[in-house]
Write an enzyme that holds these catalytic residues in place. Sequence first.
Site, PDB file in Angstrom:
ATOM      1  N   TYR B  37     -44.794  47.571  38.385  1.00 27.29           N
ATOM      2  CA  TYR B  37     -46.035  48.068  37.719  1.00 27.29           C
ATOM      3  C   TYR B  37     -47.218  47.604  38.331  1.00 27.29           C
ATOM      4  CZ  TYR B  37     -43.550  51.363  34.716  1.00 27.29           C
ATOM      5  OH  TYR B  37     -42.758  52.375  34.220  1.00 27.29           O
ATOM      6  N   HIS B 193     -48.996  55.957  26.093  1.00 26.01           N
ATOM      7  CA  HIS B 193     -48.403  54.771  26.974  1.00 26.01           C
ATOM      8  C   HIS B 193     -47.411  53.822  26.173  1.00 26.01           C
ATOM      9  CE1 HIS B 193     -51.364  55.870  29.815  1.00 26.01           C
ATOM     10  NE2 HIS B 193     -50.480  55.935  30.552  1.00 26.01           N
ATOM     11  N   ARG B 223     -53.406  57.455  42.115  1.00 26.63           N
ATOM     12  CA  ARG B 223     -52.578  56.539  42.213  1.00 26.63           C
ATOM     13  C   ARG B 223     -50.983  57.579  42.377  1.00 26.63           C
ATOM     14  NH1 ARG B 223     -49.241  55.985  37.236  1.00 26.63           N
ATOM     15  NH2 ARG B 223     -48.726  54.074  37.976  1.00 26.63           N
ATOM     16  N   ASN B 225     -47.070  57.708  41.286  1.00 26.41           N
ATOM     17  CA  ASN B 225     -45.896  57.234  40.378  1.00 26.41           C
ATOM     18  C   ASN B 225     -44.781  57.817  40.705  1.00 26.41           C
ATOM     19  OD1 ASN B 225     -44.852  55.856  38.161  1.00 26.41           O
ATOM     20  ND2 ASN B 225     -45.397  57.424  36.570  1.00 26.41           N
ATOM     21  N   GLU B 265     -45.191  61.561  42.180  1.00 26.97           N
ATOM     22  CA  GLU B 265     -46.199  62.159  41.415  1.00 26.97           C
ATOM     23  C   GLU B 265     -47.659  61.610  42.131  1.00 26.97           C
ATOM     24  OE1 GLU B 265     -44.310  62.599  36.778  1.00 26.97           O
ATOM     25  OE2 GLU B 265     -46.113  61.210  37.313  1.00 26.97           O
ATOM     26  N   TYR B 316     -35.491  53.274  31.798  1.00 26.54           N
ATOM     27  CA  TYR B 316     -36.740  54.020  31.360  1.00 26.54           C
ATOM     28  C   TYR B 316     -36.614  55.139  32.397  1.00 26.54           C
ATOM     29  CZ  TYR B 316     -41.570  55.228  30.934  1.00 26.54           C
ATOM     30  OH  TYR B 316     -42.564  55.975  30.904  1.00 26.54           O
ATOM     31  N   LYS B 317     -36.385  55.090  33.671  1.00 22.51           N
ATOM     32  CA  LYS B 317     -36.629  56.209  34.594  1.00 22.51           C
ATOM     33  C   LYS B 317     -35.283  57.287  34.676  1.00 22.51           C
ATOM     34  CE  LYS B 317     -40.179  54.193  37.176  1.00 22.51           C
ATOM     35  NZ  LYS B 317     -41.243  54.954  37.045  1.00 22.51           N
TER      36      LYS B 317
END
Lengths: 317, 346
Positions: B37, B193, B223, B225, B265, B316-317
Amino acid sequence: MTMINVKVAAIEQVTPLVKHFTFVKEDGSSLPAFSGGSHVVVSIDIGGRVHRNPYSLMGSPMENEAYHISVRRQENSRGGSVFMHENVTVGMPLKITYPMNLFSLAKKGRKHILIAGGIGITPFMSQIADLKRMGANYELHYAFRSPEHGAFAAQLKESCGDHLHCYIDSNATRLDLQALLSDQPLGTHVYVCGPSAMVVATLETARNLGWPENHIHSEQFLSPPIGEPFKIQLARSNVEIQVSAEMSMLEAIEAAGVEADFLCRGGVCGRCELDVLETDGALLHNDHFLTDSEKASCKKIMPCVSRAKGERLVLDL
Amino acid sequence: MALNFKKETFREDYTYSNSDAAIKRFPFPFPEDQYMYSVNIEPHTKGKQGSVCEFTFDIDEHYVAECIDKKITLEQDPGRYQALPHMMDAQWDFVELTMGALAQDYPEHFTLQKQGLIWTWENKPLGIKDTFTFGDTSTLAAEPFDYIGRQLQGDFVLLDHRDETLYADAGIVTSQADWSLAFNVGMSWREWHGPVPRATELGVMDRALKYLLNLQIGSPVRRLNWTMTVNPRLDTSPENYPHWGSDRNTVNAENIGDLVHLRVELQTLFRLPRSNAIVFSIRCYLINLKDIAIYPCWAKRLHRVQKTMHPDLIEYKGMTKFHPMMVDWLAKFDDGETLAIGTQPE
C-alpha cells in the site's frame, strides 16, 4: 499549481479603507462555480517579488461571469494590500488560483449565526447567497467602526432584511456574544470572521457555553508577519537560504527557485507543512493549523506564516 | 472515433470478453515486482491517446453492457443508490461535471445543449434524450445523481467535507469489490477505511485524507487499486455474496486462466464547485489471466507480485482459496528476466 488568468474589470472604493475589485477571465469565458465561504489566492508582482494573498470571494456562487473581492488597506502591510490599492488598475491582468473553501457552511446545520467584524464580512457575502438559496435559518451580526466603515451594510440590509443586525462602535452599539450564543436552538452553527480579538472572544464564549467544537467555525487569514531575518537549510535541495525581515519563509524558498507546495498562504490549510529535521533555536509558529502539541514538538512548521530564531534550521525539502 | 459497443453479460453466462485493443489499453497496476500500500495518488491529467486516462471519464467497448448490468442490479436492490438530503447541491455539481465531460470528450455519442438553465442531454448509445432545468429536481424523472449515474460505467460516491473529514453521504454503487453502500453511507473516512489491513498502521489513510481535504477545483487526482475476482462479475457485493462467493470453489488448474480476473479500479477524485463536496469515482476494469499472459512482461510481473504478497492482503482481497494455484499457473511465464519499472504491456 493551476492558475486562472483574469483581468480587472472594475474597481470601486467602498469605504475610506476598502476597495472592491471585479475580475473576469482574460479570454472572456466563464469562471468556475464555487461554494459560499471560498477564497482565491491573488498573485501580484511587486518589483520582481511575487506576493500571493488570499481573499474571500464575495459574489453569489451562482454567478460565474465575474469574481468579486474586497481588499482592506492594511497599516502594517508588507506591500500587498497597498499595491492592490495604489497600483492595480482596471484592465490589468492578474493570476488567481481556483477557488478553495476552508470556511464552508455546515449543510446539516439547523440554524446559522454569522458574526463579522469589519472586512471580515467578505466570506459571508457568498455564504448568504447560499443560505438564501437553501432557504436556511440564519442571522448575520455585522460589527464595524463607524457608519462610513460599514462597507456593505446597505447592500446587506436589502438582501437580508431582518436577518441582519448591525453594531457600530461609534454609536456605542455592541454585540453581546454571551447573550447571543447562550440562547440558540440545538443544531445551531456559529461562524466568525474578523479581527483576532473578535474571533478569540467568539470561540471562547461558545466553548465556555458548551457548544460542540464542530459547530464553531472561524476563518482568519494571517499575513506573514514581519520579523527578524534568519537562515534556513533545505536538506534535499541542498541550499541555504536567507529569510529577510519582510519576506516569509515560503516566499524566500520560492525566490531561491525551490518548488514548495502551498494553497492558502495564510496559515490555515496545512498544505505547505514542512518537517523540521534540526533546529538549535525557537520556532515562531504563527499558523492556525498545527495543534499546540505539534507546535511544542518542534517537528513541523508552516513556512507561509511562521518564522524562526536561531542559527540553524534544517527543513526536509 | 466512434466506439463499437459489445453485447455481453457480467452474470450467469458471463459472455464478457476484452477485444485485443481493450487488452492492450488495460490499466495494469503493478510497476514493480513487489506490491505494498502507498498513497499512490497522482494528478488526473490527460493521459496518452487511447489510454484509460485520455479523458476525464473513460467510456469503452463495455459501456452499453455495463449500463444494462447496472440497471439489473438497481432493479433487484434499489438500496444501491442512496443520497442524504443535504447532498442535493453535490448531485447537480455531479450532473454538470459528467455531462460536460462526456459531451466534450465523446461528441459522437453524447451531446449537451445549454440555453441558460434549460439543458438538453442526449445519450445516443442508450437512446436517451431529455430536456430539464439545471437545479430543478422536479424536471428530471429521477434524482439528478441517480439519473446520470445510471448512464456511466463504474461506481460513484459523493463525499461531504465537514468536521475536517469526509463523509460518504451519497452513492450509486453496483460494481463494488465486496463493500456495501448501505453499510457505509453516512460514515466518515476513518470509519469506512477501518477494515483495510496494515494501511492504518502505516499512516497511509491519514496522509491520504489530509491530501484530499485540500483537493482543489480543476485539479482532480487518480490512483489505481486492484483485487482478483472469479468470473467477470461487476456486482461482487456483500449483499449478493451467496451468488458469487462460492465461485472460488470452481477454480481449478485447467480453468484458472479463464475464470480468475484481475480487477483494477481506476479511482478518480474531483472537488465539486458549488457543494464543496468530492466525487469519488471507481471505474472497474476486468481481465482474465489468459489475456494478461498475452503480454509476457505482465505475466512475469503479476507472478512476482503475487508470489511475494503479504498473507494479510491475500486474505483481505479474498484470494486465499486460489492464490497458490494462481502463483503456480503464472510461474510458467516467468523466466526471471529483470523488468524495468513501469506498467506498459510491451
